[in-house]
Design a protein around this motif. Structure first.
Motif, mmCIF file in Angstrom:
data_model
loop_
_atom_site.group_PDB
_atom_site.id
_atom_site.type_symbol
_atom_site.label_atom_id
_atom_site.label_comp_id
_atom_site.label_asym_id
_atom_site.label_seq_id
_atom_site.Cartn_x
_atom_site.Cartn_y
_atom_site.Cartn_z
ATOM 1 N N PRO A 199 -12.870 -0.379 -24.986
ATOM 2 C CA PRO A 199 -13.594 -1.365 -25.788
ATOM 3 C C PRO A 199 -13.405 -2.765 -25.220
ATOM 4 O O PRO A 199 -12.403 -3.042 -24.582
ATOM 5 C CB PRO A 199 -12.935 -1.259 -27.162
ATOM 6 C CG PRO A 199 -11.587 -0.703 -26.913
ATOM 7 C CD PRO A 199 -11.673 0.119 -25.656
ATOM 8 N N CYS A 201 -14.662 -7.169 -25.994
ATOM 9 C CA CYS A 201 -15.215 -8.103 -26.958
ATOM 10 C C CYS A 201 -16.124 -9.064 -26.201
ATOM 11 O O CYS A 201 -15.733 -9.623 -25.180
ATOM 12 C CB CYS A 201 -14.045 -8.850 -27.584
ATOM 13 S SG CYS A 201 -14.539 -10.214 -28.573
ATOM 14 N N MET A 233 -17.249 -6.754 -31.045
ATOM 15 C CA MET A 233 -16.478 -5.750 -30.325
ATOM 16 C C MET A 233 -17.404 -4.600 -29.959
ATOM 17 O O MET A 233 -18.202 -4.158 -30.784
ATOM 18 C CB MET A 233 -15.341 -5.263 -31.222
ATOM 19 C CG MET A 233 -14.248 -4.543 -30.492
ATOM 20 S SD MET A 233 -14.492 -2.789 -30.468
ATOM 21 C CE MET A 233 -14.084 -2.385 -32.157
ATOM 22 N N GLN A 235 -17.494 -0.782 -28.391
ATOM 23 C CA GLN A 235 -16.826 0.415 -27.905
ATOM 24 C C GLN A 235 -17.579 0.916 -26.670
ATOM 25 O O GLN A 235 -18.741 0.560 -26.479
ATOM 26 C CB GLN A 235 -16.836 1.499 -28.995
ATOM 27 C CG GLN A 235 -15.957 1.197 -30.197
ATOM 28 C CD GLN A 235 -14.476 1.433 -29.942
ATOM 29 O OE1 GLN A 235 -14.077 1.801 -28.855
ATOM 30 N NE2 GLN A 235 -13.657 1.190 -30.949
ATOM 31 N N LYS B 321 -8.135 4.132 -30.419
ATOM 32 C CA LYS B 321 -8.907 2.912 -30.184
ATOM 33 C C LYS B 321 -10.069 2.763 -31.175
ATOM 34 O O LYS B 321 -11.150 2.293 -30.832
ATOM 35 C CB LYS B 321 -9.436 2.867 -28.744
ATOM 36 C CG LYS B 321 -8.325 2.809 -27.704
ATOM 37 C CD LYS B 321 -8.905 2.581 -26.325
ATOM 38 C CE LYS B 321 -7.884 2.667 -25.223
ATOM 39 N NZ LYS B 321 -6.956 1.544 -25.159
ATOM 40 N N PHE B 323 -11.081 0.663 -33.448
ATOM 41 C CA PHE B 323 -10.753 -0.668 -33.938
ATOM 42 C C PHE B 323 -11.533 -1.059 -35.196
ATOM 43 O O PHE B 323 -11.054 -1.843 -35.995
ATOM 44 C CB PHE B 323 -10.943 -1.691 -32.825
ATOM 45 C CG PHE B 323 -9.926 -1.525 -31.735
ATOM 46 C CD1 PHE B 323 -8.610 -1.911 -31.928
ATOM 47 C CD2 PHE B 323 -10.267 -0.932 -30.535
ATOM 48 C CE1 PHE B 323 -7.651 -1.738 -30.947
ATOM 49 C CE2 PHE B 323 -9.324 -0.748 -29.534
ATOM 50 C CZ PHE B 323 -8.017 -1.152 -29.749
ATOM 51 N N ASN B 324 -12.715 -0.503 -35.354
ATOM 52 C CA ASN B 324 -13.463 -0.815 -36.579
ATOM 53 C C ASN B 324 -12.759 -0.257 -37.806
ATOM 54 O O ASN B 324 -12.700 -0.900 -38.853
ATOM 55 C CB ASN B 324 -14.883 -0.255 -36.496
ATOM 56 C CG ASN B 324 -15.736 -1.084 -35.570
ATOM 57 O OD1 ASN B 324 -15.509 -2.284 -35.412
ATOM 58 N ND2 ASN B 324 -16.695 -0.449 -34.931
ATOM 59 N N ILE B 359 -8.104 -6.015 -28.004
ATOM 60 C CA ILE B 359 -9.488 -5.791 -27.590
ATOM 61 C C ILE B 359 -10.099 -7.055 -27.006
ATOM 62 O O ILE B 359 -11.283 -7.121 -26.736
ATOM 63 C CB ILE B 359 -10.378 -5.266 -28.737
ATOM 64 C CG1 ILE B 359 -10.096 -6.014 -30.029
ATOM 65 C CG2 ILE B 359 -10.244 -3.796 -28.900
ATOM 66 C CD1 ILE B 359 -11.114 -5.722 -31.110
ATOM 67 N N GLY B 360 -9.283 -8.066 -26.802
ATOM 68 C CA GLY B 360 -9.774 -9.259 -26.126
ATOM 69 C C GLY B 360 -10.451 -10.269 -27.034
ATOM 70 O O GLY B 360 -11.075 -11.202 -26.555
ATOM 71 N N ASP B 361 -10.342 -10.104 -28.344
ATOM 72 C CA ASP B 361 -10.983 -11.043 -29.263
ATOM 73 C C ASP B 361 -10.014 -12.192 -29.576
ATOM 74 O O ASP B 361 -9.304 -12.166 -30.578
ATOM 75 C CB ASP B 361 -11.400 -10.316 -30.543
ATOM 76 C CG ASP B 361 -12.243 -11.201 -31.447
ATOM 77 O OD1 ASP B 361 -12.314 -12.425 -31.193
ATOM 78 O OD2 ASP B 361 -12.822 -10.676 -32.410
#
Lengths: 438, 504
Positions: A199, A201, A233, A235, B321, B323-324, B359-361
């Motif tokens: 994933p 972003c 985000m 996936q 993974k 993530f949601n 996740i890079g956010d």
């Protein structure tokens, strides 16, 4: 004299530096009444440094672990690598230099190490080491070529090289769709697909407009929040769609010839981040809008509502311009089929009058919407009675029809009011784009 | 050397390579390059000194076992009365509340029973001792002096003493002895067994420790007879005379949770997620059942269990993974549950932020960290939590120097903190300071060997030893000497931790 690699006085080590990972503890827990009582918890809190105090039973860690494999590298990301030359002898080695080149299918680039490029003397166990960084600009096989030069104690120059091969992969798939709307507006849908294995972003997806156009992104709600619920985000294999409204700047909007020539609307600039902020950035080539449809006459809708209530007459104002080199006498005809399930009623036929070349005239049209949702008012037939030429305007205006109990001030509920149907494919074109590093 | 010119004139790569898939630093020089790894490939020989021996070997490291005068010290284990803990006041009725699964075959067949047994005839071996013997010899092994199974009382208390000293393998072996007394030892699987709260607690402790140790094969075999603790003989109802009409589960809730998580360890997180979700739903129903009923604390007690299951679901979703899903669960926990204390909320926000970083956010993470800071005492200065969060954000922004400075500030608040020292060491490497990074990791071990000789720090340090030189084996064996002295157990294979088998 040439030495076999294993006989060299220096050793060369290389390690790719992807971002570290955050690791958490292996959680085991129990309640106070259970046999281990508080021993599990105490052990984790007091002796395991990966445990996060206050969140002992969550594995979301804060302990950084160095990369343990090469991983994947994608176009637009930065390749970073640690290079270390070590003197494995018991005496000093002089004249040591290291050179790192990155070779792709088309180019070979030198990656500078240790600002001072002069040669050094390495005493026993000493190292010459640094991090090299390079933003990869090409897909496909790359080789990191490291060359070490030094002088033997006997004064002979020596050198050896090592090669490290890796593949640069494509991270994104970008598809665009243009849509010419009324009043010279162009809409652009950009669909970005994550084709990496993890994933990531999307930190920035911007349309940088060319000099002739202005861009309004339509990807935030009125409160400034993103329209995407999951924080941009993506996936693996999932896509995200962005919408932009593009308008010609005033100076070319007036000038039909200039407008016809200004086909470049801008570039998409995309920044994404994955594990612990690993960043990538790519740009599309210049996006070409669809040509405007008019030939001899140009129809603009200069005043129309976006949302109307069902059953209530809806009037909009059109402006017609004679863009041909000859005199015209125009007759307008709006067709509205009288059948069950039709979108609107309000057929009309009337004369607009004589128009000299370059001259324009405004006229109102009124229809009565008969169906909820997005309806298209079309077609409008314009006939030049002087030469019996007929122009068919396929798309006059789109309007969104809501129920009679709709109030403008209430929060717009997409699920309640929006109905989707297929967009007119003749007016849109889907393209897959080439990506390049900025 | 001959390819230099041709490589410049003709950029085609095919002359070097076939289309083989890339591997970790696929090294491509001609075959002779492999010779430089031969030095250390002999494995058993303790560090062949490189090249010539005319001069004494320079000290390769400031981290030799000789500089350590200490050794493993079992922490004083005191059985405390455990009072003051709220959940101890909760009655057994509430605690064991669980409905036995209904018998599907209407009594036509005798119900399936739970018939566990230990699956290994031998005690778990001391893997550290084995590695020391293999790589360093018997003399070195004589330095190993850790708490053993026979140094403690052969009961629950002894078990707790071993666990709190970190002697997990010995603790597992003690559960084996105690279960053998119950007739559930080696070879007893499939034989009729009687279950009591105590026998099932022993099983729970044993299986939890096996999970911790990563002994998943044995864990799977021994957990299998328990299924999901849904057979009738693990409920009080099954023994009406013995337990005087008591009802509910004999097995503790933590045992259920462990069994639900089991598929995650066995590489089937989807099944784990299903089972955890099921467990969550049951907890939720029980909590709702107790809402407005006596005893009053029951609802709160079961809500805590619900929260605990949600933590496990988040952990499972992290592996998958998803993530949601994580986002939804954590949001739900924070926003809908007003019973969370400020500290708990803060810890959750911070964990949420760290997950966003994964996740890079960065923006999302910053928001969550800001929420976490708002939960701190007003006007108080930044504490360890804040500084670590800030340091991680700075790492994500690729500013390793800045991150180092922030972690350093955190270190002032808690000197010797292994996690902080580790993170500082990692930052140093990304700044091109390999030697300093190694020194810092070694410093962390010097300061607190028992705590710093942990699996992850060892992996980091071994990675750097390998990057530094061809002599890493020597230094890694020094680490093994220290582990020998200080560590009763590691949760990770030594081969992975120290990369002892790697050919450099």
């Amino acid at each position: 004299m040439s030495l076999e690699q294993g006989e060299h006085l220096l050793a060369l080590k290389v390690m790719r530096l992807t971002r570290p990972t955050l690791i958490g503890p292996q959680v085991i827990s129990c309640e106070n009444r259970d046999l281990p009582q508080q021993t599990f918890r105490r052990r984790m809190v007091e002796h395991e440094s990966t445990t996060v105090a206050g969140a002992e039973t969550l594995a979301a860690g804060q302990f950084m672990l160095l990369p343990q494999s090469f991983g994947s590298i994608y176009l637009g990301e930065t390749f970073a690598s640690y290079i270390c030359v070590h003197n494995c002898t018991t005496y000093s080695v002089e004249g040591v230099t290291v050179k790192a080149d990155l070779q792709s299918n088309t180019t070979r680039i030198n990656l500078p190490m240790n600002e001072k490029q002069t040669s050094t003397t390495l005493s026993p166990e000493q190292t010459l080491d640094d991090v090299i960084r390079y933003e990869v600009k090409e897909i496909g096989t790359h080789i990191l070529v490291c060359e070490v030069n030094y002088t033997t104690p006997a004064g002979f120059p020596q050198s050896f090289r090592k090669f490290f091969k890796f593949q640069v992969l494509k991270p994104l798939d970008v598809k665009t769709k243009f849509y010419n709307a009324e009043m010279d507006e162009i809409y652009l849908e950009a669909q970005i697909q994550n084709i990496t294995t993890g994933p990531f972003c999307l930190e920035k997806v911007e349309l940088d407009s060319s000099e002739h156009y202005t861009v309004t992104p339509l990807n935030t709600l009125s409160n400034g929040e993103s329209v995407f619920s999951s924080k941009n985000m993506l996936q693996p294999n999932n896509s995200c769609q962005f919408l932009y409204c593009i308008k010609p700047k005033a100076e070319i909007a007036k000038d039909i010839k200039a407008l016809r020539q200004a086909n470049n609307v801008g570039k998409l600039d995309i920044v994404w981040r994955s594990n612990l902020g690993e960043k990538g950035r790519l740009q599309t080539s210049q996006l070409q809008r669809l040509p405007f449809e008019y030939k001899d006459v140009r129809l603009e809708v200069i005043d129309a509502q976006n949302i109307v209530k069902i059953g209530e007459p809806f009037t909009f104002v059109c402006r017609v311009t004679n863009t041909a080199e000859r005199m015209m006498d125009l007759l307008a005809k709006l067709e509205a089929p009288l059948e069950f399930g039709c979108d609107y009623t309000g057929a009309a036929e009337f004369g607009i009058g004589k128009l000299a070349p370059g001259e324009q005239r405004e006229f109102p049209l009124t229809v009565c919407p008969a169906r909820l949702g997005l309806i298209k008012i079309s077609p409008l037939l314009l006939t030049n009675v002087l030469q019996q030429e007929q122009y068919i305007i396929e798309k006059v205006v789109d309007v969104f029809v809501v129920d009679t109990d709709y109030h403008e001030d209430e929060a717009f509920q997409v699920n309640k009011f929006v109905r989707y149907d297929n967009t007119a494919s003749s007016l849109t074109e889907e393209r897959t784009l080439q990506l390049q590093v900025v | 050397m001959d390819s230099k010119n041709s490589a410049q004139s003709n950029p085609s790569l095919s002359q070097y390579f076939a289309d083989d898939p890339p591997s970790f630093f696929d090294e491509l020089a001609n075959s002779s390059t492999h010779k430089d790894s031969v030095d250390n490939a002999t494995g058993l020989a303790p560090v062949a000194p490189p090249r010539t021996n005319q001069k004494p070997q320079p000290a390769p490291s400031n981290l030799t076992a000789n500089t350590f005068s200490g050794a493993f010290k079992a922490p004083e284990y005191i059985e405390n009365a455990l009072d003051g803990e709220d959940d101890l006041k909760v009655s057994e009725y509430v605690r064991n509340f669980w409905e036995p699964a209904t018998c599907e075959h209407g009594g036509m067949r005798p119900p399936l029973l739970t018939t566990p047994g230990i699956q290994t005839p031998n005690d778990l071996p001391d893997l550290i001792a084995e590695a020391v013997l293999k790589h360093l010899g018997e003399t070195e092994l004589s330095q190993r002096n850790i708490l053993g199974i026979d140094n403690v009382t052969q009961d629950e208390r002894g078990l707790r003493t071993l666990i709190s000293a970190g002697c997990y393998r010995s603790a597992v072996n003690l559960t084996g002895r105690l279960l053998t007394i119950y007739g559930q030892g080696y070879g007893r699987a499939g034989q009729p067994a009687k279950h009591s709260p105590h026998s099932l607690q022993l099983w729970f402790t044993r299986l939890a420790l096996l999970a911790k140790l990563g002994e998943f094969e044995l864990l799977q075999a021994e957990a299998e007879p328990f299924d999901q603790l849904n057979r009738p003989d693990v409920y009080y109802e099954f023994y009406p005379e013995m337990y005087n009409g008591k009802t509910g589960s004999i097995a503790c809730f933590s045992f259920r949770l462990l069994l639900a998580e089991l598929p995650i360890y066995l590489n089937n997180p989807h099944l784990g997620l299903d089972r955890l979700s099921e467990l969550y739903v049951i907890c939720n129903e029980i909590r709702k059942y107790f809402a407005g009923r006596e005893p009053k604390e029951a609802e709160q007690f079961w809500w805590r269990r619900e929260m605990r299951v949600l933590h496990s679901i988040v952990n499972c979703a992290l592996i998958m993974k998803k993530f949601n899903l994580i986002d939804d669960i954590i949001r739900g926990m924070i926003l809908e549950k007003n019973d969370l204390s400020k500290e708990e909320r803060r810890a959750l926000y911070s964990a949420w932020g760290r997950i966003y970083l994964q996740i890079g956010d960065i923006f999302g993470a910053e928001q969550k960290f800001a929420e976490a800071r708002r939960m701190r005492e007003i006007n108080s200065t930044a504490d360890l939590r804040d500084l670590v969060d800030k340091g991680l954000i700075t790492v994500a922004e690729n500013d390793f120097r800045g991150a180092y400075a922030i972690f350093q500030k955190a270190l002032h608040l808690e000197s010797g903190n292994t996690m902080i020292l580790n993170n500082m060491g990692v930052c140093l490497l990304y700044e091109g300071k390999l030697k300093e990074a190694i020194k810092l990791f070694e410093h962390a071990i010097n300061l607190n060997p028992q705590k710093s000789l942990n699996e992850s720090l060892l992996v980091n340090l071994s990675t750097l030893y390998e990057l530094e030189s061809n002599n890493s084996k020597h230094k890694k064996l020094n680490l093994l000497r220290l582990i020998n002295k200080y560590k009763p157990d590691l949760n990770m294979d030594l081969k992975i931790c120290l990369k002892l088998e790697s050919v450099n």
